[in-house]
Enzyme design. Sequence first.
Site, PDB file in Angstrom:
ATOM      1  N   HIS A   1       0.486   0.661 -13.435  1.00 24.37           N
ATOM      2  CA  HIS A   1       1.217  -0.564 -13.780  1.00 24.37           C
ATOM      3  C   HIS A   1       2.697  -0.220 -13.951  1.00 24.37           C
ATOM      4  CE1 HIS A   1       1.962  -4.494 -15.558  1.00 24.37           C
ATOM      5  NE2 HIS A   1       2.682  -3.876 -16.463  1.00 24.37           N
TER       6      HIS A   1
ATOM      7  N   ARG B   1     -14.091 -16.555  -9.798  1.00 28.32           N
ATOM      8  CA  ARG B   1     -13.800 -15.133  -9.973  1.00 28.32           C
ATOM      9  C   ARG B   1     -15.072 -14.297 -10.097  1.00 28.32           C
ATOM     10  NH1 ARG B   1      -9.123 -13.248 -11.348  1.00 28.32           N
ATOM     11  NH2 ARG B   1      -8.430 -15.131 -12.391  1.00 28.32           N
TER      12      ARG B   1
ATOM     13  N   GLY C   1       0.780  -1.238   0.000  1.00 30.88           N
ATOM     14  CA  GLY C   1       0.000   0.000   0.000  1.00 30.88           C
ATOM     15  C   GLY C   1       0.808   1.283   0.000  1.00 30.88           C
TER      16      GLY C   1
ATOM     17  N   ASN D   1      -5.850   2.207 -13.131  1.00 29.98           N
ATOM     18  CA  ASN D   1      -4.813   1.324 -12.584  1.00 29.98           C
ATOM     19  C   ASN D   1      -3.452   1.985 -12.788  1.00 29.98           C
ATOM     20  OD1 ASN D   1      -3.594  -1.119 -11.604  1.00 29.98           O
ATOM     21  ND2 ASN D   1      -3.185  -1.738 -13.724  1.00 29.98           N
TER      22      ASN D   1
ATOM     23  N   ILE E   1      -6.918 -10.333 -11.467  1.00 28.54           N
ATOM     24  CA  ILE E   1      -7.518  -9.999 -12.758  1.00 28.54           C
ATOM     25  C   ILE E   1      -9.013  -9.792 -12.530  1.00 28.54           C
ATOM     26  CG2 ILE E   1      -8.087 -10.939 -15.035  1.00 28.54           C
ATOM     27  CD1 ILE E   1      -5.348 -12.063 -15.175  1.00 28.54           C
TER      28      ILE E   1
HETATM   29  C1  GAR Z   1       2.932  -0.768  -7.581  1.00 31.24           C
HETATM   30  O1  GAR Z   1       4.252  -0.645  -8.005  1.00 31.24           O
HETATM   31  C2  GAR Z   1       2.015  -0.937  -8.766  1.00 31.24           C
HETATM   32  O2  GAR Z   1       2.479  -0.322  -9.910  1.00 31.24           O
HETATM   33  C3  GAR Z   1       1.995  -2.420  -8.940  1.00 31.24           C
HETATM   34  O3  GAR Z   1       2.013  -2.928  -7.651  1.00 31.24           O
HETATM   35  C4  GAR Z   1       2.750  -2.060  -6.813  1.00 31.24           C
HETATM   36  C5  GAR Z   1       1.998  -1.902  -5.535  1.00 31.24           C
HETATM   37  O4  GAR Z   1       2.795  -1.386  -4.540  1.00 31.24           O
HETATM   38  N1  GAR Z   1       0.842  -2.835  -9.669  1.00 31.24           N
HETATM   39  C6  GAR Z   1       0.834  -3.853 -10.506  1.00 31.24           C
HETATM   40  O5  GAR Z   1       1.796  -4.554 -10.717  1.00 31.24           O
HETATM   41  C7  GAR Z   1      -0.500  -4.099 -11.172  1.00 31.24           C
HETATM   42  N2  GAR Z   1      -0.349  -5.001 -12.258  1.00 31.24           N
HETATM   43  P1  GAR Z   1       2.165  -0.984  -3.132  1.00 31.24           P
HETATM   44  O6  GAR Z   1       1.390  -2.185  -2.606  1.00 31.24           O
HETATM   45  O7  GAR Z   1       3.330  -0.644  -2.270  1.00 31.24           O
HETATM   46  O8  GAR Z   1       1.257   0.182  -3.370  1.00 31.24           O
END
Ligand code: GAR
Length: 208
Positions: A107, A63, A12, A105, A90
């Site tokens: 990514h 899902r 988070g 989102n 997903i």
């Molecule tokens: C982030 O870097 C985000 O870009 C990635 O997960 C991380 C979450 O970090 N998202 C993905 O890979 C989605 N496909 P966090 O839990 O520290 O916020």
Amino acid sequence: RKRVVVLLSGNGSTLQALIDQQPDSHYDIVGVFSNRPGVFGLQRAARANIPHCTINHQDFSDRGTFDQHMLQSIDQLNPDYVVLAGYMRILSSDFIRHFSGRLINIHPSLLPKHKGLNTYQNALALGDREHGTTVHFVTDELDSGAIILQASLPVHPVDTVQTLEQRVKAMEQKIYPLAVDCLCSGRLIGKDSVVWLDNHPLPKQGYL
Ligand code: GAR
């Protein structure tokens, strides 16, 4: 001010950036959902007095049923936008359609490069000169919706997955609150697979 619901699955740090920028932005985070119990993201929500809960995908047979439950729980909070922040599930078509134009989102790659998992490993393995992160609208096809904002940085020869991830995440924490704020201030809209900023279409990224 717009009502934002955040979905996450882990640490988070992205949620934290959204929380920290909230006072200077046009949004209120009205709820945080995790599909994994006990993750640190939930503690961050608790510390900020944001209603939060876990809906564990493992408690559902498939899902579709899980997403339907998620959808109904989110709708109870009446959000204007649903923001994925490290949400590693997903989403089903029904869910995506329901929140169409209101679901974004972030990514960790320069989309359309490196969709899916392990983006840092893949960028390093391919010898990419640059890597980065992308904020985009969510559509039915994984990591393929209209791009709102990208940030890139050079990959150094000495970079490892960890060092690269650290620098990309630092950028994510800057650009995600910015993108969410733009959306919530009404400056940014996603329409017909095109992103409009201040009534001008952003140039197409060539993959929609
Ligand atoms: C982030 O870097 C985000 O870009 C990635 O997960 C991380 C979450 O970090 N998202 C993905 O890979 C989605 N496909 P966090 O839990 O520290 O916020």
